[in-house]
Design a protein around this motif. Structure first.
Motif, PDB file in Angstrom:
ATOM      1  N   UNK A  63       0.845  -1.192   0.000  1.00  0.00           N
ATOM      2  CA  UNK A  63       0.000   0.000   0.000  1.00  0.00           C
ATOM      3  C   UNK A  63       0.882   1.244   0.000  1.00  0.00           C
ATOM      4  N   UNK A  64       1.941   1.228   0.812  1.00  0.00           N
ATOM      5  CA  UNK A  64       2.873   2.357   0.861  1.00  0.00           C
ATOM      6  C   UNK A  64       3.526   2.551  -0.507  1.00  0.00           C
ATOM      7  N   UNK A  65       3.940   1.464  -1.134  1.00  0.00           N
ATOM      8  CA  UNK A  65       4.546   1.554  -2.466  1.00  0.00           C
ATOM      9  C   UNK A  65       3.599   2.256  -3.443  1.00  0.00           C
ATOM     10  N   UNK A  66       2.327   1.849  -3.443  1.00  0.00           N
ATOM     11  CA  UNK A  66       1.346   2.433  -4.347  1.00  0.00           C
ATOM     12  C   UNK A  66       1.175   3.924  -4.097  1.00  0.00           C
ATOM     13  N   UNK A  67       1.087   4.323  -2.823  1.00  0.00           N
ATOM     14  CA  UNK A  67       0.906   5.741  -2.484  1.00  0.00           C
ATOM     15  C   UNK A  67       2.133   6.547  -2.885  1.00  0.00           C
TER      16      UNK A  67
ATOM     17  N   UNK B  24      -6.478   9.683   0.220  1.00  0.00           N
ATOM     18  CA  UNK B  24      -6.560   8.373  -0.420  1.00  0.00           C
ATOM     19  C   UNK B  24      -8.007   7.898  -0.404  1.00  0.00           C
ATOM     20  N   UNK B  25      -8.513   7.485  -1.562  1.00  0.00           N
ATOM     21  CA  UNK B  25      -9.860   6.940  -1.643  1.00  0.00           C
ATOM     22  C   UNK B  25      -9.851   5.489  -1.174  1.00  0.00           C
ATOM     23  N   UNK B  26     -11.033   4.921  -0.998  1.00  0.00           N
ATOM     24  CA  UNK B  26     -11.130   3.534  -0.528  1.00  0.00           C
ATOM     25  C   UNK B  26     -10.478   2.566  -1.495  1.00  0.00           C
ATOM     26  N   UNK B  27     -10.486   2.902  -2.797  1.00  0.00           N
ATOM     27  CA  UNK B  27      -9.896   2.019  -3.799  1.00  0.00           C
ATOM     28  C   UNK B  27      -8.380   2.136  -3.867  1.00  0.00           C
ATOM     29  N   UNK B  28      -7.803   3.141  -3.156  1.00  0.00           N
ATOM     30  CA  UNK B  28      -6.359   3.294  -3.121  1.00  0.00           C
ATOM     31  C   UNK B  28      -5.810   4.399  -3.995  1.00  0.00           C
TER      32      UNK B  28
ATOM     33  N   UNK C 179      11.867   8.080  -8.951  1.00  0.00           N
ATOM     34  CA  UNK C 179      11.224   7.355  -7.848  1.00  0.00           C
ATOM     35  C   UNK C 179      10.233   6.340  -8.402  1.00  0.00           C
ATOM     36  N   UNK C 180       9.440   6.775  -9.369  1.00  0.00           N
ATOM     37  CA  UNK C 180       8.448   5.876  -9.974  1.00  0.00           C
ATOM     38  C   UNK C 180       9.137   4.693 -10.641  1.00  0.00           C
ATOM     39  N   UNK C 181      10.184   4.967 -11.377  1.00  0.00           N
ATOM     40  CA  UNK C 181      10.897   3.900 -12.085  1.00  0.00           C
ATOM     41  C   UNK C 181      11.503   2.896 -11.116  1.00  0.00           C
TER      42      UNK C 181
ATOM     43  N   UNK D  64       1.520  -1.501 -15.552  1.00  0.00           N
ATOM     44  CA  UNK D  64       1.237  -0.222 -14.931  1.00  0.00           C
ATOM     45  C   UNK D  64       1.034  -0.328 -13.439  1.00  0.00           C
ATOM     46  N   UNK D  65       0.648   0.806 -12.863  1.00  0.00           N
ATOM     47  CA  UNK D  65       0.450   0.877 -11.427  1.00  0.00           C
ATOM     48  C   UNK D  65      -0.711  -0.003 -10.986  1.00  0.00           C
ATOM     49  N   UNK D  66      -0.476  -0.757  -9.926  1.00  0.00           N
ATOM     50  CA  UNK D  66      -1.552  -1.521  -9.298  1.00  0.00           C
ATOM     51  C   UNK D  66      -1.930  -0.815  -8.006  1.00  0.00           C
TER      52      UNK D  66
END
Length: 336
Positions: free
Chosen positions: A113-117, A145-149, A263-265, A273-275
């Motif tokens: 979750x932290x990675x995604x944020x 952050x929305x419920x879906x992330x 950072x993204x890379x 893509x992003x999950x």
């Protein structure tokens, strides 16, 4: 601000419904756009700050900066206006929680979750930096952050264009102490690398639920940023994420990731893509049921359980400066 209440209408268009939050420069209300028939969030500047030229200029700058940016990870700005002697900013209404609220209710957050944020906030910063805009106040309470992330960066109230006119006075440092970069604390100008440092602090706090740099006073916190290494991350944090956080927290800006895109890379999976990872559920804080102990064969009574001794735990000193307020630190000569 007493006149602001449910049903108050701004510019014959925006009807206030309820106050969401309040800060040093103004309050944020949920409202309804009666022209386009959609819910919005409205930040209304406190009247006493509207008369102060610097604060009013920063408020207008926030509208102009945010309106330039086109990113799904930045809270959209729809309108700016003045009515009834009030300056206000109309924004996208995001249904969700701030990272600060999630940490407070859930403790350490799951690494994926932290990675995604972090990837999503870095995407927002990449867009801002591309336009030459430095946020300067990346912190948990400014990330929704929305419920879906889906994560969205908000509050460009003290953002600054790299080539823009400085609005600070000599010797002032704008930002929140716990997320202030070492170079800002020592009187150097903020840069895109300063935003990446703050993102590293936020990531560390998400993974541990503890601010990595804290102290009894803003000056003590700033000195910790300059002199102290961050506490180690839990061994359960994936190595690539831990390494990225460590590099973002480098005291020397040149040792941090080269850009928000970098950072993204570093964190983006190679598989696509992003999950987005949904917000973790609230933990079950109910105390565990006591274990069943067999009855004594001679008396038929339950034996007495031995006394339980709770180990002492050391706690970091809570910061005096509130994280929801923009504070001014007079640490060194700074001309932004």
């Amino acid at each position: 601000m007493e006149r602001l209440k449910d049903g108050f209408v701004l510019k014959e268009r925006y009807r206030l419904r309820r106050r969401i939050a309040s800060g040093g420069m103004g309050a944020v209300w949920e409202a309804n756009d009666e022209l386009l028939h959609r819910p919005v969030a409205i930040k209304i500047m406190h009247p006493h700050t509207a008369s102060e030229q610097v604060f009013a200029r920063r408020f207008r700058d926030e509208a102009q900066y945010a309106a330039k940016l086109r990113s799904s990870n930045i809270v959209n700005v729809y309108d700016y206006g003045e009515d009834h002697g009030l300056a206000f900013l109309v924004m996208e209404l995001v249904t969700g929680k701030t990272i600060a609220q999630l940490i407070a209710t859930r403790g350490p957050l799951e690494p994926e979750f932290v990675r995604s944020v972090v990837i999503q906030v870095a995407s927002a910063l990449a867009e801002a930096h591309e336009w030459g805009i430095i946020h300067r106040d990346v912190k948990p309470s400014n990330i929704l952050v929305t419920a879906s992330g889906e994560a969205k960066l908000s509050d460009f109230g003290i953002a600054r264009a790299v080539q823009g006119e400085p609005l600070t006075q000599h010797g002032e440092v704008l930002g929140t102490p716990q997320y202030l970069s070492p170079e800002q604390a020592t009187g150097q100008p903020a840069s895109p690398a300063s935003d990446l440092y703050a993102l590293g602090v936020v990531a560390h706090e998400m993974l541990t639920s503890v601010k990595p740099f804290d102290g009894a006073t803003p000056v003590a916190i700033a000195l910790a940023h300059v002199n102290e290494p961050p506490p180690p991350l839990p061994s359960s944090v994936p190595s690539d994420l831990a390494e990225l956080v460590s590099r973002c927290l480098s005291k020397d800006p040149r040792l941090r990731p080269a850009s928000a895109d970098a950072v993204i890379q570093d964190l983006q999976p190679n598989t696509g893509g992003l999950r987005m990872v949904p917000v973790p559920p609230l933990p079950d804080r109910r105390p565990p049921a006591p274990p069943l102990t067999p009855a004594s064969p001679t008396t038929g009574r339950q034996p007495l359980a031995p006394d339980l001794v709770n180990p002492r735990r050391t706690q970091q000193v809570l910061a005096v400066a509130a994280t929801l307020l923009v504070v001014v630190l007079c640490l060194a000569a700074l001309f932004l």
